[in-house]
Motif scaffolding. Structure first.
Motif, PDB file in Angstrom:
ATOM      1  N   VAL A   1       0.853  -1.188   0.000  1.00 47.18           N
ATOM      2  CA  VAL A   1       0.000   0.000   0.000  1.00 47.18           C
ATOM      3  C   VAL A   1       0.887   1.236   0.000  1.00 47.18           C
ATOM      4  CG1 VAL A   1      -1.843   1.233   1.198  1.00 47.18           C
ATOM      5  CG2 VAL A   1      -1.725  -1.242   1.365  1.00 47.18           C
TER       6      VAL A   1
ATOM      7  N   ALA B   1      -4.572   5.582  -1.843  1.00 47.47           N
ATOM      8  CA  ALA B   1      -4.346   4.185  -1.462  1.00 47.47           C
ATOM      9  C   ALA B   1      -5.398   3.667  -0.496  1.00 47.47           C
ATOM     10  CB  ALA B   1      -2.961   4.023  -0.863  1.00 47.47           C
TER      11      ALA B   1
ATOM     12  N   ALA C   1      -8.538   3.349  -0.832  1.00 46.67           N
ATOM     13  CA  ALA C   1      -9.467   2.439  -1.511  1.00 46.67           C
ATOM     14  C   ALA C   1      -8.851   1.053  -1.661  1.00 46.67           C
ATOM     15  CB  ALA C   1      -9.855   2.998  -2.876  1.00 46.67           C
ATOM     16  N   GLU C   2      -7.566   0.994  -2.008  1.00 51.82           N
ATOM     17  CA  GLU C   2      -6.881  -0.297  -2.142  1.00 51.82           C
ATOM     18  C   GLU C   2      -6.809  -1.011  -0.799  1.00 51.82           C
ATOM     19  OE1 GLU C   2      -5.169  -3.636  -3.532  1.00 51.82           O
ATOM     20  OE2 GLU C   2      -6.079  -2.049  -4.708  1.00 51.82           O
ATOM     21  N   LEU C   3      -6.485  -0.272   0.234  1.00 51.86           N
ATOM     22  CA  LEU C   3      -6.434  -0.867   1.564  1.00 51.86           C
ATOM     23  C   LEU C   3      -7.813  -1.382   1.965  1.00 51.86           C
ATOM     24  CD1 LEU C   3      -4.961  -1.613   4.135  1.00 51.86           C
ATOM     25  CD2 LEU C   3      -5.314   0.728   4.950  1.00 51.86           C
TER      26      LEU C   3
ATOM     27  N   LYS D   1     -10.073  -2.637   0.119  1.00 50.39           N
ATOM     28  CA  LYS D   1     -10.308  -3.922  -0.561  1.00 50.39           C
ATOM     29  C   LYS D   1      -9.592  -5.065   0.141  1.00 50.39           C
ATOM     30  CE  LYS D   1     -10.330  -1.722  -5.075  1.00 50.39           C
ATOM     31  NZ  LYS D   1      -9.565  -1.612  -6.327  1.00 50.39           N
ATOM     32  N   ARG D   2      -8.476  -4.771   0.768  1.00 50.51           N
ATOM     33  CA  ARG D   2      -7.648  -5.812   1.387  1.00 50.51           C
ATOM     34  C   ARG D   2      -7.951  -6.035   2.865  1.00 50.51           C
ATOM     35  NH1 ARG D   2      -2.966  -6.812  -1.667  1.00 50.51           N
ATOM     36  NH2 ARG D   2      -2.916  -8.670  -0.383  1.00 50.51           N
TER      37      ARG D   2
ATOM     38  N   ARG E   1      -2.043   4.928   7.351  1.00 47.82           N
ATOM     39  CA  ARG E   1      -2.803   3.676   7.270  1.00 47.82           C
ATOM     40  C   ARG E   1      -3.230   3.204   8.645  1.00 47.82           C
ATOM     41  NH1 ARG E   1       0.973   3.933   3.331  1.00 47.82           N
ATOM     42  NH2 ARG E   1       2.513   3.370   4.853  1.00 47.82           N
TER      43      ARG E   1
END
Length: 127
Positions: A65, A71, A73-75, A77-78, A106
């Motif tokens: 990330v 980022a 949005a990516e986090l 998803k995970r 984060r």
């Protein structure tokens, strides 16, 4: 709450504690072992210096990330895989350290999910 790990905040007490912090909090094996940390969630980009953060006997989950607002949005998803990793570790009594690079960006995104997990875990195991 006692805080055995520099650069990290202990957010859940007990035999399977949950810490959130910066990559520096993963550099020294002694405090990790003293805090019963047997699993680490690494929320950093691939290019981050990971020198000294891998220790024998500790399981790792790395989520690549970037440290930019986009980022999130990516986090998001995970997060299911992150919370599953945390839940599995804590269910067998292993403490967990979740870290990003600086322990700030984060950290905020993960903090709410980790607290929700901790409350659910406490209710489930109190029965």
């Amino acid at each position: 709450m006692s805080n055995l790990i520099p650069e990290a905040s202990r957010i859940v007490d007990g035999s399977a504690p949950l810490y959130l912090g910066a990559v520096a909090s993963a550099r020294s094996a002694g405090p990790l072992r003293a805090a019963n940390i047997k699993c680490i969630v690494d929320l950093t980009a691939k290019g981050v210096d990971h020198e000294g953060v891998r220790h024998k006997g500790i399981r790792y989950l790395h989520i690549d990330v970037a440290d930019v607002p986009a980022a999130a949005a990516e986090l998001g998803k995970r997060l299911p895989s992150v919370t599953a990793f945390i839940a599995k570790a804590r269910a067998v009594g292993s403490g967990v350290l979740v870290h990003c690079h600086y322990g700030k960006a984060r950290y905020v995104h993960t903090h709410a999910r980790a607290r929700t997990h901790a409350r659910t875990h406490a209710r489930t195991h109190a029965r």
